[in-house]
Design a protein around this motif. Structure first.
Motif, PDB file in Angstrom:
ATOM      1  N   VAL A 121      91.032  81.247  46.480  1.00 47.98           N
ATOM      2  CA  VAL A 121      90.407  82.426  47.666  1.00 47.98           C
ATOM      3  C   VAL A 121      89.464  81.332  47.540  1.00 47.98           C
ATOM      4  CG1 VAL A 121      89.553  84.497  48.729  1.00 47.98           C
ATOM      5  CG2 VAL A 121      90.956  84.670  46.915  1.00 47.98           C
ATOM      6  N   ARG A 137      85.753  89.936  48.695  1.00 46.47           N
ATOM      7  CA  ARG A 137      85.779  90.614  47.055  1.00 46.47           C
ATOM      8  C   ARG A 137      86.434  91.726  46.619  1.00 46.47           C
ATOM      9  NH1 ARG A 137      80.925  87.603  46.889  1.00 46.47           N
ATOM     10  NH2 ARG A 137      81.489  84.916  46.985  1.00 46.47           N
ATOM     11  N   VAL A 147      88.228  88.321  41.929  1.00 48.72           N
ATOM     12  CA  VAL A 147      87.868  87.267  41.454  1.00 48.72           C
ATOM     13  C   VAL A 147      86.706  86.834  40.880  1.00 48.72           C
ATOM     14  CG1 VAL A 147      88.490  86.846  44.097  1.00 48.72           C
ATOM     15  CG2 VAL A 147      85.968  87.828  43.787  1.00 48.72           C
ATOM     16  N   ASP A 156      87.384  81.786  43.075  1.00 50.25           N
ATOM     17  CA  ASP A 156      86.609  82.031  45.371  1.00 50.25           C
ATOM     18  C   ASP A 156      85.435  80.939  44.923  1.00 50.25           C
ATOM     19  OD1 ASP A 156      84.896  83.294  43.644  1.00 50.25           O
ATOM     20  OD2 ASP A 156      84.447  84.842  45.049  1.00 50.25           O
TER      21      ASP A 156
END
Ligand code: GDP
Length: 297
Positions: A121, A137, A147, A156
């Motif tokens: 991400v 998140r 994440v 991430d």
């Protein structure tokens, strides 16, 4: 099917990962691809701009290489998958930190799940006022994407594609993810590649950008691609440089096609031109048949 005939594990060598960028419109997919492509420009290249051929490669700090599909959005990904030609190893899910999860973000998550492709991400636009990466998140958690920062396993990274913030970090995380996947292919066999994009070029005729899946493609190779055939007249990399050969994970332009294939078509090197033309004309017939039966009365 391209995956049916497997290579002997002993023939496999490491290959670069192929990465696609997905996410909601305006969240910064194109900006990110442009910024990453900028990292790839070599000194002396005309105007400091790499050719757009539909895919490009970037070097990592450790000397590895990552291949990026230079087509933002979900089309390339789904179109290629529909044809059975999976090329994407890792997806960068771009989420704008000021906008959060949107319909196409959710759709991208769904695509990745269905294709069993791992995601990284990239929380983008962190330079903007109103950017709220933590909220992104938390929203991801609602979609069962946990994440690292929330104790999960999905990597991430907070970035700004505009200000080129943390792009190194993103590249290193991609490299790490790729390492875990132990991606490999047999380079010592006739090539198999997937068409990323193709068009008719005024001076050069039909040109296709392909991603080498396995084997090595070289000048003079005879091939079938979709319902077209040909003989490789030139292999050109993302810097516009002519190559002697292309190995797995590399994106290259191929010249010498009988016509323009479609994205997602598989290019297969065959033993001779007679065979290539036979297969291509058979496929053309099949296509025409399908077209006639589908045509409205
Ligand atoms: P795409 O539709 O996902 O390809 O999004 P684009 O890359 O076209 O970006 C949409 C808009 O967001 C453009 O006006 C970009 O300049 C802007 N943008 C992209 N990344 C950033 C960023 O990191 N920070 C800021 N402030 N703007 C960005």
């Amino acid at each position: 099917d391209e995956e049916t005939e497997k290579d002997d594990p002993a023939t496999l060598k490491p290959r670069p990962p192929v990465v696609a960028v997905m996410g909601h419109v305006d969240h910064g997919k194109t900006s990110l691809l442009d910024a990453l492509r900028g990292e790839n420009v070599t000194a002396g290249e005309a105007g400091g701009i790499t050719q757009h051929i539909g895919a490009y490669q970037v070097k990592t700090k450790k000397g590895g290489v990552i291949t990026f599909l230079d087509t933002p959005g979900h089309e390339a990904f789904t179109q290629m998958r529909q044809r059975g030609a999976s090329v994407t190893d890792i997806v960068i899910l771009v989420v704008a930190a000021d906008d959060g999860l949107m319909p196409q973000t959710i759709e991208a998550i769904k695509h990745c799940r269905e294709a069993n492709v791992p995601m990284i991400v990239a929380i983008n636009k962190i330079d903007k006022e109103g950017a709220n990466p933590q909220k992104v998140r938390e929203r991801l958690l609602e979609h069962e994407i946990i994440v690292e920062a929330m104790g999960g396993e999905v990597q991430d990274v907070e970035i700004s594609a505009l200000k080129k913030t943390n792009l190194d970090q993103l590249i290193e995380k991609l490299a790490l993810q790729a390492e875990l996947m132990e991606l490999s292919a047999n380079p010592d066999r006739p090539a198999e590649a997937v068409v990323v994009e193709a068009q008719l070029d005024k001076g050069r005729g039909a040109v296709a950008t392909v991603l080498i899946k396995r084997g090595t493609l070289q000048r003079g190779d005879t091939f079938v691609v979709g319902a077209e055939s040909g003989k490789v007249r030139a292999v050109i990399d993302d810097h516009g440089k002519q190559l002697k050969k292309a190995t797995p994970g590399m994106p290259v332009e191929v010249l010498g096609l009988s016509g323009v294939p479609s994205a997602g078509d598989v290019l297969t090197v065959v033993e001779n031109e007679t065979r290539a033309r036979e297969v291509a004309s058979y496929r053309k017939e099949q296509q025409n048949k399908a077209r006639t039966t589908q045509a409205p009365v």
